[in-house]
Enzyme design. Structure first.
Site, short mmCIF file in Angstrom:
data_model
loop_
_atom_site.label_atom_id
_atom_site.label_comp_id
_atom_site.label_asym_id
_atom_site.label_seq_id
_atom_site.Cartn_x
_atom_site.Cartn_y
_atom_site.Cartn_z
CG ASP A 117 1.02 -3.27 11.34
OD1 ASP A 117 1.72 -2.51 10.62
OD2 ASP A 117 0.02 -3.72 11.27
CB THR A 132 2.85 0.26 7.21
OG1 THR A 132 1.40 0.08 7.29
CG2 THR A 132 3.55 0.04 8.23
NE ARG A 175 -2.34 -3.92 -0.40
CZ ARG A 175 -2.09 -3.59 0.81
NH1 ARG A 175 -0.95 -4.23 1.20
NH2 ARG A 175 -2.47 -2.54 1.25
CG ASP A 221 3.81 -6.97 7.80
OD1 ASP A 221 3.30 -6.20 7.39
OD2 ASP A 221 3.54 -8.37 8.10
CG ASP A 256 -2.09 -0.45 9.16
OD1 ASP A 256 -2.71 0.64 8.97
OD2 ASP A 256 -2.38 -1.37 8.86
NE ARG A 259 -4.04 -5.45 6.39
CZ ARG A 259 -3.63 -5.13 5.27
NH1 ARG A 259 -4.41 -5.46 4.24
NH2 ARG A 259 -2.31 -4.76 5.02
N GLY A 296 0.74 -1.16 0.08
CA GLY A 296 -0.17 0.04 0.12
C GLY A 296 0.95 1.25 -0.08
O1 F6P Z 1 -1.63 -1.49 5.61
C1 F6P Z 1 -2.03 -0.49 5.24
C2 F6P Z 1 -3.51 -0.30 5.08
O2 F6P Z 1 -3.70 1.10 4.82
C3 F6P Z 1 -4.51 -0.81 6.13
O3 F6P Z 1 -4.55 0.18 7.07
C4 F6P Z 1 -5.71 -1.17 5.32
O4 F6P Z 1 -6.43 -2.15 5.86
C5 F6P Z 1 -5.03 -1.57 3.88
O5 F6P Z 1 -4.06 -1.05 3.86
C6 F6P Z 1 -6.15 -1.39 2.91
O6 F6P Z 1 -5.45 -1.81 1.69
P1 F6P Z 1 -5.80 -1.60 0.25
O7 F6P Z 1 -5.49 -0.15 -0.03
O8 F6P Z 1 -5.02 -2.71 -0.64
O9 F6P Z 1 -7.47 -1.86 0.41
#
Ligand code: F6P
Length: 331
Positions: free
Chosen positions: A138, A134, A80, A111, A136, A180, A19
């Site tokens: 994390d 990220t 991804r 990760d 997040d 997430r 992301g």
């Molecule tokens: O990992 C970062 C994040 O923004 C999370 O907070 C979220 O759940 C996810 O990516 C969303 O991913 P995508 O943009 O692929 O829907």
């Protein structure tokens, strides 16, 4: 830093994976500028691991990274990749890397991306240097990831704006932020935005307690209430929480606001630009000093390196001191 033998690497690549976050371009710029300063040839891999598999390379120079430090998103694009999770996909990537004479790859990722890189390095002789990003926040091996600060500020500003309406119209709002598996944004924005309740994935929400907190707050003449919930909290998200709140506070307006991807975009904060610049610089310095298959990180005010195979997802540490503070400040 433990200085190791100087490396003889001549050509490297840089890529972004997973992301997007604000600060990726600042990091690409730093990697490219530091590489060029050290007479390394550098190419960009476009579209993350998907581009690595298909050989989607572009030459990088000082010009390609000028005037991008302030831009959100990634000039290299990202993805991804399911294919890189397979041995065949990684072999296809290796062939492209060898064809291009790339000797090391700087991977700005999360990760999941580092897991892929780690699997690759067990099969092939091309090293990776990881840079954590990220919103997040994390990733283990670092206290802070690129993107978190900007996302946190975006979420906090959103809370401030929602508070204006909530306060003016005496309303309750449930605001869902990203995260997430992690409550860093919810906890940070909830604290900075003066929320009345914060719900994170790291702890189970106690509905009875929430009900009590909200009712007590309202009865104590609060004229607005904001509940911040991380998307990964087991309570079912903002919509479900709002439905339940409406049941026990039927005479109140209960609004829902899901912030979503606005938290991932926008111009990076100064803190993210600085962090991204430091990580990019130290990734190349580390590579030149002989570091291989490690992730650069920031801990206790210092740059550090952790082996890629040790990187995993980590969580907000909800210890009793933090809980006590949250309970005190949200009451
Ligand atoms: O990992 C970062 C994040 O923004 C999370 O907070 C979220 O759940 C996810 O990516 C969303 O991913 P995508 O943009 O692929 O829907």
């Amino acid at each position: 830093m433990n200085r190791k033998k100087k490396s003889k690497i001549k050509k490297i690549a840089v890529m972004t994976s997973g992301g997007d976050v604000p600060g990726l371009n600042a990091c690409i710029r730093s990697v490219v500028r530091t590489a060029i300063f050290n007479q390394l040839e550098i190419v960009g891999i476009q579209h993350g691991f998907e581009g690595l598999i298909s050989g989607d390379f572009i030459p990088m120079n000082a010009g390609t990274v000028s005037n991008i430090i302030q831009l959100g998103g990634t000039i290299l694009k990202s993805s991804r990749s399911a294919r890189f999770k397979t041995r065949e996909g990684r072999l296809a990537a290796y062939k492209q890397i060898k064809k291009e004479n790339i000797e090391a790859i700087v991977l700005i990722g999360g990760d999941g991306s580092f897991e892929g890189a780690n699997a690759f390095t067990r099969e092939h002789d091309i090293p990776f240097i990881g840079i954590p990003k990220t919103i997040d926040n994390d990733i283990s091996g670092t206290e802070i990831c690129i993107g978190y600060d900007t996302a946190l500020n975006t979420a906090t500003q959103a809370l401030d704006k929602i508070r204006d309406t909530a306060q003016s119209h005496e309303r309750i709002f449930v605001v869902e932020v990203m995260g997430r598996d992690s409550g860093y944004i919810a906890y940070g924005a909830g604290l900075a935005g003066g929320a009345e309740a914060i719900m994170v994935p790291e702890t189970r929400a106690d509905e009875k307690n929430l009900q009590q907190v909200l009712k007590q707050g309202w009865n104590r003449s609060k004229s607005s209430l904001i509940i911040v919930v991380a998307e990964g909290n087991e309570s079912g998200g903002a919509l479900k929480i709002a439905e339940r709140v409406k049941k026990y506070m039927p005479s109140n307006y209960v609004g829902v606001c899901i912030l979503g991807h606005i938290q991932r975009g926008g111009s990076p904060s100064a803190a993210d630009r600085i962090l991204a610049s430091k990580f990019g610089f130290h990734a190349i310095e580390g590579l030149l000093m002989g570091r291989r298959n490690v992730m650069v990180g920031f801990k206790k005010n210092e740059i550090c390196f952790t082996s890629l195979h040790r990187i995993k997802r980590h969580h907000l540490d909800i210890n009793k001191h933090l809980l006590k503070m949250i309970t005190t400040l949200t009451s």
